[in-house]
Design a protein around this motif. Structure first.
Motif, PDB file in Angstrom:
ATOM      1  N   ILE A 151      18.149 -72.224  16.187  1.00  0.00           N
ATOM      2  CA  ILE A 151      16.756 -72.663  16.289  1.00  0.00           C
ATOM      3  C   ILE A 151      16.225 -72.775  14.874  1.00  0.00           C
ATOM      4  CG2 ILE A 151      14.452 -72.231  17.224  1.00  0.00           C
ATOM      5  CD1 ILE A 151      15.684 -70.487  19.359  1.00  0.00           C
ATOM      6  N   ASP A 152      15.696 -73.946  14.555  1.00  0.00           N
ATOM      7  CA  ASP A 152      15.147 -74.196  13.218  1.00  0.00           C
ATOM      8  C   ASP A 152      13.637 -74.386  13.370  1.00  0.00           C
ATOM      9  OD1 ASP A 152      14.708 -74.925  10.602  1.00  0.00           O
ATOM     10  OD2 ASP A 152      15.866 -76.762  10.671  1.00  0.00           O
ATOM     11  N   ASP A 207      19.156 -67.877  14.232  1.00  0.00           N
ATOM     12  CA  ASP A 207      17.712 -68.103  14.222  1.00  0.00           C
ATOM     13  C   ASP A 207      17.268 -68.302  12.768  1.00  0.00           C
ATOM     14  OD1 ASP A 207      15.043 -68.268  14.796  1.00  0.00           O
ATOM     15  OD2 ASP A 207      14.955 -66.420  15.974  1.00  0.00           O
ATOM     16  N   LYS A 208      16.833 -69.567  12.474  1.00  0.00           N
ATOM     17  CA  LYS A 208      16.349 -69.880  11.123  1.00  0.00           C
ATOM     18  C   LYS A 208      14.826 -69.784  11.179  1.00  0.00           C
ATOM     19  CE  LYS A 208      18.652 -73.432   9.012  1.00  0.00           C
ATOM     20  NZ  LYS A 208      18.855 -74.878   8.675  1.00  0.00           N
ATOM     21  N   LYS A 209      14.341 -68.557  11.130  1.00  0.00           N
ATOM     22  CA  LYS A 209      12.915 -68.307  11.390  1.00  0.00           C
ATOM     23  C   LYS A 209      11.988 -68.989  10.395  1.00  0.00           C
ATOM     24  CE  LYS A 209      13.684 -64.074  13.925  1.00  0.00           C
ATOM     25  NZ  LYS A 209      13.674 -62.628  13.948  1.00  0.00           N
ATOM     26  N   SER A 210      12.449 -69.115   9.158  1.00  0.00           N
ATOM     27  CA  SER A 210      11.608 -69.720   8.116  1.00  0.00           C
ATOM     28  C   SER A 210      11.341 -71.202   8.379  1.00  0.00           C
ATOM     29  CB  SER A 210      12.288 -69.575   6.760  1.00  0.00           C
ATOM     30  OG  SER A 210      13.567 -70.186   6.825  1.00  0.00           O
ATOM     31  N   GLY A 211      12.144 -71.828   9.244  1.00  0.00           N
ATOM     32  CA  GLY A 211      11.974 -73.257   9.521  1.00  0.00           C
ATOM     33  C   GLY A 211      10.984 -73.572  10.630  1.00  0.00           C
ATOM     34  N   VAL A 244      19.124 -66.240  10.019  1.00  0.00           N
ATOM     35  CA  VAL A 244      19.805 -66.946   8.918  1.00  0.00           C
ATOM     36  C   VAL A 244      18.841 -67.491   7.868  1.00  0.00           C
ATOM     37  CG1 VAL A 244      21.845 -67.550  10.271  1.00  0.00           C
ATOM     38  CG2 VAL A 244      19.895 -69.128  10.233  1.00  0.00           C
ATOM     39  N   PRO A 245      19.330 -67.658   6.635  1.00  0.00           N
ATOM     40  CA  PRO A 245      18.482 -68.188   5.563  1.00  0.00           C
ATOM     41  C   PRO A 245      18.186 -69.675   5.732  1.00  0.00           C
ATOM     42  CG  PRO A 245      20.720 -67.876   4.771  1.00  0.00           C
ATOM     43  CD  PRO A 245      20.680 -67.298   6.152  1.00  0.00           C
ATOM     44  N   ALA A 246      17.200 -70.163   4.995  1.00  0.00           N
ATOM     45  CA  ALA A 246      16.804 -71.578   5.047  1.00  0.00           C
ATOM     46  C   ALA A 246      17.789 -72.415   4.246  1.00  0.00           C
ATOM     47  CB  ALA A 246      15.396 -71.731   4.494  1.00  0.00           C
ATOM     48  N   ALA A 247      18.988 -72.582   4.786  1.00  0.00           N
ATOM     49  CA  ALA A 247      20.016 -73.380   4.102  1.00  0.00           C
ATOM     50  C   ALA A 247      20.649 -74.276   5.151  1.00  0.00           C
ATOM     51  CB  ALA A 247      21.059 -72.459   3.500  1.00  0.00           C
ATOM     52  N   PHE A 248      21.363 -75.302   4.715  1.00  0.00           N
ATOM     53  CA  PHE A 248      22.054 -76.156   5.675  1.00  0.00           C
ATOM     54  C   PHE A 248      23.389 -75.508   6.036  1.00  0.00           C
ATOM     55  CE2 PHE A 248      24.714 -79.656   7.150  1.00  0.00           C
ATOM     56  CZ  PHE A 248      23.931 -80.053   8.223  1.00  0.00           C
TER      57      PHE A 248
END
Ligand code: IMP
Ligand code: MG
Length: 193
Positions: free
Chosen positions: A110-111, A138-142, A156-160
């Protein structure tokens, strides 16, 4: 472990993911055991979002001890590349009737939250009794909409990211780990190599 040349950093190995899937399955089993209703069809519809859900759903399913039916849906999202597109659309609908049914949505990541929100609203609109969400990542920052997973594996971090279902231009879903992609390298990459 063989590392693909487009990987910058491996975040989670196959073994770590397998252990996490077991943990998630325990939590999901407990929840549905505690919340089943006797007078209705208690079989949970386990609804995977194609194509990214496949490795995660396959692992999770084998540790689910509740009765499930499996269904799939395709929602357009990234259109292949690194940057997300604006609004997701349903491209392939599920087959089962969800009216009065408990649905467990299974997603790879989830982004922004737009994909899951769209599907969740759609299912509730069709009369689903409950819709729960389990995601491996879970990419919570997105996040751009108000949406939280009921269960997630890793924050997870905000990376691809690539691997374990996550693609770049439809490839790399088969990597047996989740990794941060080398974004500079990926843009200039020719797959023929
Ligand atoms: P959302 O609607 O922004 O939450 O996007 C969810 C979808 O975008 C996921 O199902 C993935 O297909 C895709 N996605 C989000 N982040 C990544 C990533 O880091 N790598 C590959 N695909 C991603
Ligand atoms: Mg996906």
């Amino acid at each position: 472990m063989k590392i693909h040349p487009l990987v910058k950093e491996v975040l989670y190995t196959r073994e770590e993911i397998a252990a996490k899937c077991k943990e998630l399955a325990v939590a999901v089993n407990q929840y549905y055991h505690a919340n089943s209703q006797d007078n209705k069809d208690n079989t949970v519809i386990c609804l995977g979002l194609l194509k990214g859900c496949i490795p995660f759903m396959a692992m999770l399913l084998l540790d689910l001890e509740i009765e499930v039916e499996t269904e799939y849906m395709t929602v357009s999202s990234y259109a292949g590349g690194v940057a997300g597109n604006l609004n997701p659309e349903i491209m392939f609908d599920l087959v089962a009737d969800v009216e009065d049914r408990d649905v467990l949505l299974v997603e790879d990541i989830i982004d922004s939250g737009k994909t899951i929100k769209l599907v969740k609203d759609y299912l509730l609109d069709k009369g689903a009794r409950s819709v729960k969400v389990v995601t491996l990542l879970d990419k919570k920052s997105g996040r751009k909409v108000d949406l939280a997973a009921d269960w997630y594996g890793f924050d997870v971090p905000a990376a691809f990211l690539i691997g374990f279902g996550l693609d770049y231009e439809e490839r790399l879903r088969n990597l047996p780990y989740v990794a941060i992609a080398d974004v500079e390298k990926i843009k200039a990459w020719t797959w023929e190599k």
